[in-house]
Design a protein around this motif. Structure first.
Motif, PDB file in Angstrom:
ATOM      1  N   SER A   1       0.827  -1.208   0.000  1.00  0.00           N
ATOM      2  CA  SER A   1       0.000   0.000   0.000  1.00  0.00           C
ATOM      3  C   SER A   1       0.864   1.262   0.000  1.00  0.00           C
ATOM      4  N   PRO A   2       0.735   2.102  -1.017  1.00  0.00           N
ATOM      5  CA  PRO A   2       1.499   3.359  -1.018  1.00  0.00           C
ATOM      6  C   PRO A   2       1.186   4.230   0.196  1.00  0.00           C
ATOM      7  N   LEU A   3      -0.057   4.197   0.662  1.00  0.00           N
ATOM      8  CA  LEU A   3      -0.405   5.038   1.809  1.00  0.00           C
ATOM      9  C   LEU A   3       0.225   4.512   3.094  1.00  0.00           C
ATOM     10  N   VAL A   4       0.271   3.191   3.253  1.00  0.00           N
ATOM     11  CA  VAL A   4       0.939   2.625   4.425  1.00  0.00           C
ATOM     12  C   VAL A   4       2.438   2.925   4.361  1.00  0.00           C
TER      13      VAL A   4
ATOM     14  N   THR B   1       4.094   5.275   2.748  1.00  0.00           N
ATOM     15  CA  THR B   1       4.464   6.678   2.952  1.00  0.00           C
ATOM     16  C   THR B   1       4.289   7.067   4.422  1.00  0.00           C
ATOM     17  N   ALA B   2       3.336   6.438   5.112  1.00  0.00           N
ATOM     18  CA  ALA B   2       3.206   6.705   6.556  1.00  0.00           C
ATOM     19  C   ALA B   2       4.463   6.244   7.289  1.00  0.00           C
TER      20      ALA B   2
ATOM     21  N   ALA C   1       7.403   6.090   6.004  1.00  0.00           N
ATOM     22  CA  ALA C   1       8.447   7.053   5.628  1.00  0.00           C
ATOM     23  C   ALA C   1       8.349   8.305   6.489  1.00  0.00           C
ATOM     24  N   GLY C   2       7.116   8.712   6.802  1.00  0.00           N
ATOM     25  CA  GLY C   2       6.903   9.903   7.612  1.00  0.00           C
ATOM     26  C   GLY C   2       6.923   9.632   9.100  1.00  0.00           C
TER      27      GLY C   2
ATOM     28  N   ASP D   1       4.904   8.091  10.853  1.00  0.00           N
ATOM     29  CA  ASP D   1       3.548   8.437  11.299  1.00  0.00           C
ATOM     30  C   ASP D   1       2.845   7.131  11.707  1.00  0.00           C
TER      31      ASP D   1
ATOM     32  N   LEU E   1       8.207   3.930   1.484  1.00  0.00           N
ATOM     33  CA  LEU E   1       8.173   4.570   0.153  1.00  0.00           C
ATOM     34  C   LEU E   1       8.551   6.031   0.340  1.00  0.00           C
ATOM     35  N   THR E   2       9.703   6.389  -0.190  1.00  0.00           N
ATOM     36  CA  THR E   2      10.283   7.709   0.112  1.00  0.00           C
ATOM     37  C   THR E   2      10.521   8.529  -1.162  1.00  0.00           C
ATOM     38  N   HIS E   3      10.894   9.754  -0.962  1.00  0.00           N
ATOM     39  CA  HIS E   3      11.291  10.617  -2.083  1.00  0.00           C
ATOM     40  C   HIS E   3      12.374   9.964  -2.931  1.00  0.00           C
TER      41      HIS E   3
END
Lengths: 423, 423
Positions: free
Chosen positions: A324-327, A329-330, A332-333, A335, A410-412
C-alpha cells in the motif's frame, strides 16, 4: 546513455558488518569482469564454474513477458531434471546493465551466442550453461562485448571471487548481498552460501531478483528442487519493495556433492531437514538484504498476520499492507497511522471482521475490537515509528491462518531513482 | 491537530474553466457550513434535501473494513428498494475531516445521532437520511459539532448552493469537482448534475470516493440503480490514483421525478438509453477530475487495452499498468520507458504473448511483435511524454477483450502529502 555514473549513497539499512566473508565451496569457482555492457568502469559480468556431478535447482519469474534468458534456463533445467545431469560441468553467466528482455528473436540469438562461448571456453555442454541478464528492458544485448570478456573470465576463475561476482550483478543495488552458513549433516560440516541482487521491481510471484546459491552438500536434484521451491515461498516470494515484478528474475542453486557424505536421497532423511533449515536461513538473510536495499528504503518492515481463515488469506492481507502506497508513505513519515493499516486489510479481499481486528506496532497494542485500544497512546506509536526496523502485527481473530511478509517504506528517494533511471 | 492549514497548491491538471455553473435541479436544495469537525475556518459539512417521491440509487465500497456510515447507507438503500420510497423526503449529510471509520460501536452511535438530528430538522424519516464521513480513520466523530450545525444548514438550504456543498466535502482535494449535462428525454429537457471529492486512497472496487448525483428525471428506482451500477464500473471503478481503497466511499444518486415527463419504467424505453449516456458522461467527467486531482499528479494518463482474451483480462492488464509504481514514476520523469509497460503486462496475471504485444504512446507505435518497432525513435517518445495528457495503448493481439482505465503519475508531491497527512 553510456558513460560512468556516480555511485549512489549506500542504503542506511545496509548490514553494519559489510559483505560477509564467503568461504570457498568445493567444486565452485568465480570470476567477474568489466565488459562495458552499458556503463564503463564497473564490474558487469560474472561467471561461475561448477564441477561435474552437481545437483542444480532453480526458481524463475512467472511473468507472462519473461525474458529470453529465463525461458532458456527453464528449458535447460527441465531437461536436466528429466534426464539426469549426464557428463560435464556447469556454468552460470550473468550480466548487468541490460536485461535482454522484450528483445524478440534477437534476444534468444544473444543468449545462444554467450552460452556457446561459455561452453567452448569451459568445455561444458551448452545445456549446462545458465545465463541471466538484468538491467534495462527492450534494448538489444551487446552479446559481442560479453563474448569478448569470456576468455578473461575463464583465466581468472578463483574459489575466492564470490564477492566480486556479487558486485558484478548489481544494478540499482547500493550494496552487494551475501550470506553463508555452515551446517552439520550427519557429522559432516557443509557450507551453504550465496549472493543476490535486487532493489526495485521486487515482488512475488517468483524469485524476484537474481539469486545464486552454492553448497558442497550431496543431495539428489529432485529433493534439492523441492527444498529450494519451498524456501523461496518463505523468503524471496514473501518480500516486496514496490509490487512490481521483473521479467528476468532467476534463482539458481548448485550443490556440488563434494562434501565427504553419502548423498541425501530421501525427504525423510534427517539431514534433509537440517539442510533445509540452514538453506532457508541463507535465503531469508538474502531476501531481507534485498528489502533493506529497496530503492529509497529507510525502514525495514516486517508484517506479521495471524488469525486469518487460511495462510493464503493471511498472505493476501500481508501483501495488501506491504504494497500500500499510503501505508508505506506513513512509515516514511514515521507516522503511526494505523487507520491506513485498517484500510489495507479492508481492501485486501480477504475475509475480515472489523470488530475482531487487532493491530500492534512491535509490542504496543494499538487497536482492538474495531477501535483504538484504551491503553494506546499516540506518543508511544510515534516513538516506535522512529526505529529503522519495524514490526506490524495484525490479528484478524477469525481463524488460524498466518503469514509474514517484509517490505520497506516509500520515500522521495524511490521517486528520484525511478523517475530518472533510463536516461 | 486542530487549527487552520495552508491551502495546498491547485493541481496543474485542474480544469482551466474552473468549477462549472451547476443549475438548480427541481426538488433539490443544498447548504454547507463550518462545523469545525477537524479544522476551523473551512466548510466541512454539507446537507442536501430531496423532495418526496425521488428515486434513490447508490454504490458503496466493498472494503471489509467499511465505515459505520457506509453500513448504515447500505441498509437503508436495501430497505428502500425492497419496500418502495413510502412517504417523506430524503436527505444527504456529509462531513469532511473525520471518516468515522474503525470507530467501533461509537461510530454507529454517531451516525444515529446525526441522522436523528437531520430527520427532526427536515421532517423526513430516519430511513431516508444518508450520511457519509471522510477524513482521518480511527478517531471518534465529534457528532455534537455536526448536530449543532444542522439548524443553520436547514435555514440556509438553497437551490443554488451546490458549489458550496462540493467544497464542504473536500479533504486533500485541491479543487472542487462538478459536472452537468442537459439531455432531451422524449422532448423534455432534463438536468443531470453532480459533484465528487477524492484525490488519494483511490482505486476500485467501488465508487472510490464521495459522489453525489442529482436529476429531475422521472425514472423507476430499480432501473436507476442498474444504470448507476453499470456506469460506475465504466467511470469511478475504472480509475486509480494509488491502488488504495477507502473504507468510506459512497455514491448516491437522487432522481426527483419533477421533470414534466412520464416516469421511465422499462429498460428498453429509448429514454432510458439516452439518460444512461448522459449520466455516464457526467460520471466519467467527475471520475476524470478525481484522477486529475490525484495527490501530486502532473500527468493524466489513459490506458487503453485491446486484444485481450476478455474484457476482464484487459481490465487486469490496464490496472497492472495504472497501479505500477515503476510505470507511474516513469511518467513523472517524462521517460518513455516502455519496458516498464512490458513488465506490468507480464505481472498482471492476464494471458499474454510477448511476441504479439504492441505498445503505443498516443499515435506513436513503440513496440510490436516482442520488440521495439523499427519506426520508433526515442526522441519521439520523449517529446510525447512532455504532454500533460497521455494515452498509452496496449494491444495484446490474442482476442477481442478491451478496457480503458485512467490514472496519474507518481511524484514527490504524493510522498510529501502522504508522509505528512495526519499530524
Amino acid at each position: 546513455m553510456a558513460g560512468t555514473k556516480a555511485a549512489p549513497p549506500v542504503s542506511p539499512l545496509a548490514p553494519a558488518s559489510g559483505f560477509p566473508a564467503l568461504p570457498p565451496v568445493a567444486g565452485v569457482r568465480f570470476a567477474a569482469a568489466e565488459a562495458g555492457v552499458r556503463y564503463k568502469g564497473r564490474l558487469d559480468v560474472m561467471l561461475a564454474e561448477i564441477a561435474p556431478g552437481a545437483s542444480i535447482a532453480g526458481v524463475f519469474t512467472k511473468s507472462a513477458t519473461r525474458s529470453g534468458p529465463v525461458l532458456a534456463c527453464e528449458e535447460k533445467l527441465a531437461a536436466l531434471h528429466r534426464g539426469g545431469p549426464g557428463d560435464g560441468g556447469f556454468a552460470i553467466l550473468v550480466n548487468s546493465g541490460n536485461a535482454n528482455a522484450f528483445t524478440g528473436n534477437a534476444g534468444r540469438v544473444a543468449v545462444d551466442a554467450t552460452v556457446a562461448a561459455v561452453a567452448g571456453a569451459l568445455g561444458v555442454p551448452e545445456g549446462h550453461v545458465f545465463t541471466a541478464s538484468t538491467g534495462v528492458i527492450g534494448e538489444p544485448l551487446p552479446a559481442d562485448r560479453i563474448v569478448a570478456a569470456i576468455g578473461g573470465l575463464r583465466d581468472t576463475l578463483s574459489v575466492d571471487a564470490a564477492e566480486r561476482a556479487a558486485r558484478a550483478i548489481m544494478t540499482t543495488d547500493t550494496f552487494p548481498k551475501g550470506a553463508v552458513v555452515t551446517v552439520d549433516l550427519g557429522g559432516v560440516p557443509v557450507t551453504i552460501m550465496g549472493f543476490a541482487k535486487g532493489s526495485g521491481m521486487i515482488a512475488p510471484d517468483m524469485a524476484t531478483m537474481l539469486v545464486y546459491l552454492f553448497s558442497d552438500a550431496a543431495i539428489a536434484p529432485g529433493l534439492l528442487q523441492a527444498i529450494v521451491s519451498r524456501q523461496s515461498d518463505r523468503s524471496f516470494n514473501a518480500i516486496t519493495v514496490d509490487g512490481d515484478t521483473s521479467t528476468s528474475d532467476t534463482l539458481v542453486m548448485a550443490a556440488t556433492g563434494q562434501a565427504a557424505m553419502p548423498r541425501i536421497e530421501a525427504p525423510d532423511d534427517p539431514r534433509a531437514a537440517a539442510f533445509e533449515v540452514a538453506l532457508g536461513d541463507v535465503m531469508l538473510d538474502l531476501a531481507h538484504q534485498v528489502v533493506k536495499d529497496g530503492e529509497g528504503a529507510t525502514k525495514f518492515v516486517e508484517v506479521r498476520v495471524t488469525g486469518a481463515v487460511s495462510d493464503a488469506e493471511a498472505r493476501k492481507v500481508g501483501f495488501a499492507i506491504a504494497n500500500s502506497p499510503l501505508v508505506k508513505t506513513a512509515f516514511a513519515g514515521e507516522d503511526p497511522n494505523w487507520g491506513r493499516i485498517v484500510m489495507a486489510v479492508g481492501k485486501s479481499g480477504a475475509e475480515a471482521d472489523r470488530d475482531r481486528l487487532s493491530i500492534r506496532f512491535g509490542d504496543i497494542l494499538v487497536a482492538e475490537k474495531g477501535w483504538v485500544a484504551p491503553s494506546y497512546r499516540e506518543a508511544d506509536g510515534a516513538a516506535y515509528m522512529k526505529q529503522a526496523d519495524l514490526v506490524v502485527g495484525v490479528d484478524l481473530g477469525i481463524g488460524d491462518g498466518e503469514a509474514t511478509v517484509w517490505t520497506c517504506d516509500l520515500t522521495h528517494r524511490y521517486i528520484e531513482i525511478n523517475a530518472d533511471y533510463r536516461s
